[in-house]
Design a protein around this motif. Structure first.
Motif, short mmCIF file in Angstrom:
data_model
loop_
_atom_site.label_atom_id
_atom_site.label_comp_id
_atom_site.label_asym_id
_atom_site.label_seq_id
_atom_site.Cartn_x
_atom_site.Cartn_y
_atom_site.Cartn_z
N SER A 299 37.17 12.97 76.35
CA SER A 299 36.44 13.00 75.07
C SER A 299 36.39 11.62 74.42
CB SER A 299 37.08 14.00 74.12
OG SER A 299 38.43 13.67 73.88
N GLU A 300 37.35 10.77 74.75
CA GLU A 300 37.45 9.47 74.09
C GLU A 300 36.41 8.45 74.56
OE1 GLU A 300 40.27 9.33 77.63
OE2 GLU A 300 39.75 10.81 76.10
N ILE A 301 35.59 8.80 75.52
CA ILE A 301 34.57 7.86 76.01
C ILE A 301 33.17 8.20 75.49
CG2 ILE A 301 35.92 7.25 78.06
CD1 ILE A 301 34.05 9.09 79.69
N PHE A 302 33.11 9.10 74.50
CA PHE A 302 31.84 9.51 73.92
C PHE A 302 31.80 9.23 72.43
CE2 PHE A 302 32.21 11.96 77.78
CZ PHE A 302 30.94 11.89 78.29
N VAL A 303 30.58 9.01 71.93
CA VAL A 303 30.39 8.87 70.48
C VAL A 303 30.40 10.27 69.87
CG1 VAL A 303 29.16 6.67 70.67
CG2 VAL A 303 27.85 8.80 70.67
N LEU B 259 35.04 9.97 87.74
CA LEU B 259 35.74 8.92 87.00
C LEU B 259 35.81 9.19 85.50
CD1 LEU B 259 34.15 5.82 88.75
CD2 LEU B 259 36.37 6.88 89.23
N MET B 260 35.01 10.15 85.05
CA MET B 260 34.95 10.47 83.62
C MET B 260 35.76 11.71 83.27
SD MET B 260 30.91 9.64 83.14
CE MET B 260 30.86 9.84 81.37
N LEU B 261 36.62 12.12 84.20
CA LEU B 261 37.46 13.29 84.00
C LEU B 261 38.92 12.90 83.83
CD1 LEU B 261 36.02 15.61 86.80
CD2 LEU B 261 35.34 15.52 84.39
N ASN B 262 39.64 13.68 83.06
CA ASN B 262 41.09 13.53 82.94
C ASN B 262 41.74 14.09 84.20
OD1 ASN B 262 41.27 12.50 80.18
ND2 ASN B 262 40.51 14.52 79.58
N LYS B 263 43.02 13.86 84.37
CA LYS B 263 43.73 14.34 85.55
C LYS B 263 43.68 15.85 85.69
CE LYS B 263 46.80 10.42 86.00
NZ LYS B 263 48.16 9.92 86.07
N ASP B 264 43.54 16.55 84.57
CA ASP B 264 43.48 18.02 84.62
C ASP B 264 42.06 18.54 84.87
OD1 ASP B 264 42.18 17.65 82.18
OD2 ASP B 264 43.63 18.82 81.02
N MET C 190 24.44 12.56 87.62
CA MET C 190 24.57 13.17 86.33
C MET C 190 26.02 13.06 85.89
SD MET C 190 22.28 16.53 86.88
CE MET C 190 21.24 16.31 88.30
N LYS C 191 26.19 12.81 84.62
CA LYS C 191 27.53 12.62 84.09
C LYS C 191 27.99 13.86 83.32
CE LYS C 191 26.18 10.44 79.72
NZ LYS C 191 26.26 11.65 78.93
N PRO C 192 29.30 14.07 83.27
CA PRO C 192 29.81 15.17 82.46
C PRO C 192 29.85 14.74 80.99
CG PRO C 192 31.64 14.02 83.47
CD PRO C 192 30.37 13.37 83.98
N SER C 193 29.41 15.59 80.12
CA SER C 193 29.46 15.34 78.68
C SER C 193 30.01 16.57 77.99
CB SER C 193 28.06 15.05 78.12
OG SER C 193 27.50 13.92 78.71
N PRO C 194 30.90 16.40 77.02
CA PRO C 194 31.44 17.56 76.31
C PRO C 194 30.36 18.45 75.70
CG PRO C 194 32.74 15.63 75.79
CD PRO C 194 31.53 15.15 76.57
N SER C 195 29.27 17.86 75.23
CA SER C 195 28.22 18.66 74.60
C SER C 195 27.40 19.46 75.61
CB SER C 195 27.29 17.77 73.78
OG SER C 195 26.53 16.94 74.63
#
Length: 77
Positions: A49-53, A39-44, A1-6
């Motif tokens: 957010s920039e990898i999502f539509v 791999l889909m997380l920032n260092k923090d 499962m991937k992390p998604s902002p929504s």
């Protein structure tokens, strides 16, 4: 499962489920868990957010490029 902002409210459940899936797959010599989540997380630790539509659920080309790089070594040539 991937992390998604929504789906921010589900991230802890996704992490837990991914851990369970990873442990389960260790029992199968022909299976490999590929961790795209981290791999889909920032260092923090926040989700990139920039990898999502615009819907903040589906990935754009940058997101799929991350997946491709992670998965390609495990694909048959």
């Amino acid at each position: 499962m991937k992390p998604s902002p929504s789906r921010k409210h589900l991230l802890s459940k996704y992490k837990e489920a991914n851990g369970l899936i990873k442990e389960f797959l260790k029992k199968d010599k022909n299976a490999k868990f590929i961790d795209v989540y981290s791999l889909m997380l920032n260092k923090d630790g926040s989700v990139m957010s920039e990898i999502f539509v615009d819907d903040n659920l589906h990935m754009n080309a940058k997101g799929y490029a991350i997946w491709k790089k992670a998965m390609q070594p495990y694909l048959k040539k």
